[in-house]
Design an enzyme around this catalytic site. Structure first.
Site, PDB file in Angstrom:
ATOM      1  N   ASN A  70       0.871  -1.178   0.000  1.00 50.64           N
ATOM      2  CA  ASN A  70       0.000   0.000   0.000  1.00 50.64           C
ATOM      3  C   ASN A  70       0.907   1.225   0.000  1.00 50.64           C
ATOM      4  OD1 ASN A  70      -1.741   2.084   0.549  1.00 50.64           O
ATOM      5  ND2 ASN A  70      -2.390   1.336   2.563  1.00 50.64           N
ATOM      6  N   LYS A 124       0.156   4.264  -0.187  1.00 51.14           N
ATOM      7  CA  LYS A 124      -0.449   5.438   0.461  1.00 51.14           C
ATOM      8  C   LYS A 124      -0.239   6.691  -0.407  1.00 51.14           C
ATOM      9  CE  LYS A 124      -0.154   3.106   4.863  1.00 51.14           C
ATOM     10  NZ  LYS A 124      -0.041   3.157   6.312  1.00 51.14           N
ATOM     11  N   HIS A 127      -9.468   0.991   5.327  1.00 47.09           N
ATOM     12  CA  HIS A 127      -8.146   1.171   5.929  1.00 47.09           C
ATOM     13  C   HIS A 127      -8.277   2.066   7.167  1.00 47.09           C
ATOM     14  CE1 HIS A 127      -4.017   2.408   6.557  1.00 47.09           C
ATOM     15  NE2 HIS A 127      -3.687   1.315   5.906  1.00 47.09           N
ATOM     16  N   GLU A 173      -6.649   4.480   8.180  1.00 47.83           N
ATOM     17  CA  GLU A 173      -6.533   5.920   7.916  1.00 47.83           C
ATOM     18  C   GLU A 173      -7.839   6.475   7.356  1.00 47.83           C
ATOM     19  OE1 GLU A 173      -2.892   5.471   5.693  1.00 47.83           O
ATOM     20  OE2 GLU A 173      -1.984   4.782   7.563  1.00 47.83           O
ATOM     21  N   GLU A 226      -5.008  -4.941  10.707  1.00 47.78           N
ATOM     22  CA  GLU A 226      -3.986  -3.914  10.898  1.00 47.78           C
ATOM     23  C   GLU A 226      -4.254  -3.200  12.219  1.00 47.78           C
ATOM     24  OE1 GLU A 226      -2.175  -2.765   6.818  1.00 47.78           O
ATOM     25  OE2 GLU A 226      -3.841  -1.441   7.211  1.00 47.78           O
ATOM     26  N   GLY A 272       2.816   2.252  10.920  1.00 46.03           N
ATOM     27  CA  GLY A 272       3.765   3.356  10.751  1.00 46.03           C
ATOM     28  C   GLY A 272       4.497   3.724  12.030  1.00 46.03           C
ATOM     29  N   SER A 311       3.809  -2.165  10.356  1.00 48.01           N
ATOM     30  CA  SER A 311       5.265  -2.246  10.510  1.00 48.01           C
ATOM     31  C   SER A 311       5.849  -3.606  10.103  1.00 48.01           C
ATOM     32  CB  SER A 311       5.671  -1.869  11.941  1.00 48.01           C
ATOM     33  OG  SER A 311       5.246  -0.546  12.239  1.00 48.01           O
TER      34      SER A 311
HETATM   35  P1  13P Z   1       3.216   0.360   7.777  1.00 48.13           P
HETATM   36  O1  13P Z   1       3.742  -0.920   7.142  1.00 48.13           O
HETATM   37  O2  13P Z   1       3.921   1.587   7.307  1.00 48.13           O
HETATM   38  O3  13P Z   1       3.113   0.239   9.257  1.00 48.13           O
HETATM   39  O4  13P Z   1       1.706   0.531   7.218  1.00 48.13           O
HETATM   40  C1  13P Z   1       0.818  -0.523   7.298  1.00 48.13           C
HETATM   41  C2  13P Z   1      -0.404  -0.179   6.537  1.00 48.13           C
HETATM   42  O5  13P Z   1      -1.181   0.678   6.942  1.00 48.13           O
HETATM   43  C3  13P Z   1      -0.626  -0.860   5.266  1.00 48.13           C
HETATM   44  O6  13P Z   1      -1.913  -0.628   4.792  1.00 48.13           O
END
Ligand code: 13P
Length: 250
Positions: A10, A12, A95, A97, A167, A173, A213
């Site tokens: 992803n 982003k 997601h 976010e 997640e 992150g 992560s």
């Molecule tokens: P990270 O791997 O940066 O923690 O992000 C995970 C994520 O949100 C994938 O959709």
């Protein structure tokens, strides 16, 4: 049964088209002998560029979100029809976010799930608890509710085109990964929810990715767990040198 591993990147809100193209070209070359299932989800603006590069390869093209309506007066949104027109095969929905920064609720996410499935797109439905919810002992309940509500009204045949991604929000992150044991506990619990909502065979077939992560250093341990069937990778998916070792694990 053995479920295939499904490793997704992803990207982003990162990368211009030329940067996205460069990464897509490198991944297409370096993953061509990979034995798992792969997906990249660039920003909307790079979908066409990346789609042309991954076409015919073993990497699926995914979008990171889509509107809940097919078309109309929805300034700033992107519709399922527009995604399909760009060759998108899979859409990531729910997601964290989207849920937490952009306040998408389960009802809206469920509407998007139906729209995507009705139009022939596959779905990666994300679920996961906040740190405060985990600390309050609510992780399983939150994941159960998000799974039930996200999948409400989805038929057994529709479910075959859904992947779940667990997640935990506190692991995204942050560099903090759930331990393989903690992640597997939630994955097993969610698989049980699918068994109760559908049946044992649907639960057995359900691919449940872990996200939060994921790095080359922890991918193999996570994926060694019985109920962890792949990864949804954020930060480490932005460079071939960090994504390829995850994608080629095992
Ligand atoms: P990270 O791997 O940066 O923690 O992000 C995970 C994520 O949100 C994938 O959709």
């Amino acid at each position: 049964m053995t479920r295939p591993y499904y490793i997704a990147g992803n990207w982003k809100m990162h990368k211009t088209r030329s940067e996205a193209a460069e990464l897509a070209k490198t991944l297409t070359a370096r993953l061509k002998d990979g034995k798992h299932k792969y997906l990249v989800a660039p920003s909307f603006t790079s979908l066409e560029t990346v789609g042309a590069i991954v076409k015919g390869s073993n990497i699926l093209l995914g979008a990171q979100n889509m509107a809940a309506e097919e078309q109309g007066a929805h300034t700033g949104e992107v519709s399922v029809l527009q995604l399909k027109d760009l060759g998108v095969q899979v859409v990531i929905l729910g997601h964290s976010e989207r849920r937490h920064t952009y306040k998408e609720d389960d009802e809206l996410i469920n509407k998007k799930v139906h729209l995507a499935l009705n139009h022939g797109l596959d779905v990666i439905l994300c679920i996961g608890e906040l740190l405060s919810e985990r600390e309050a002992g609510q992780a399983e309940k939150v994941c159960e509710t998000q799974t039930r509500k996200g999948l409400e009204g989805v038929s057994a045949s529709g479910l075959e085109r859904v992947t779940l991604a667990y997640e935990p929000v506190w692991a995204i992150g942050t560099g903090k990964t759930a331990t393989p044991e903690d992640a597997d506990t939630i994955h097993a619990y969610v698989r049980g929810v699918i068994a109760r909502l559908y049946d044992a065979s649907a639960a057995e077939k359900m691919i449940i990715q872990y996200g939060g992560s994921v790095k080359a250093e922890n991918a193999a341990q996570l994926m060694a767990k019985e109920n962890i069937d792949g990864a949804l990778v954020g930060g480490a998916s932005l460079k071939a040198d960090t994504f390829v070792p995850i994608a080629m694990f095992g």
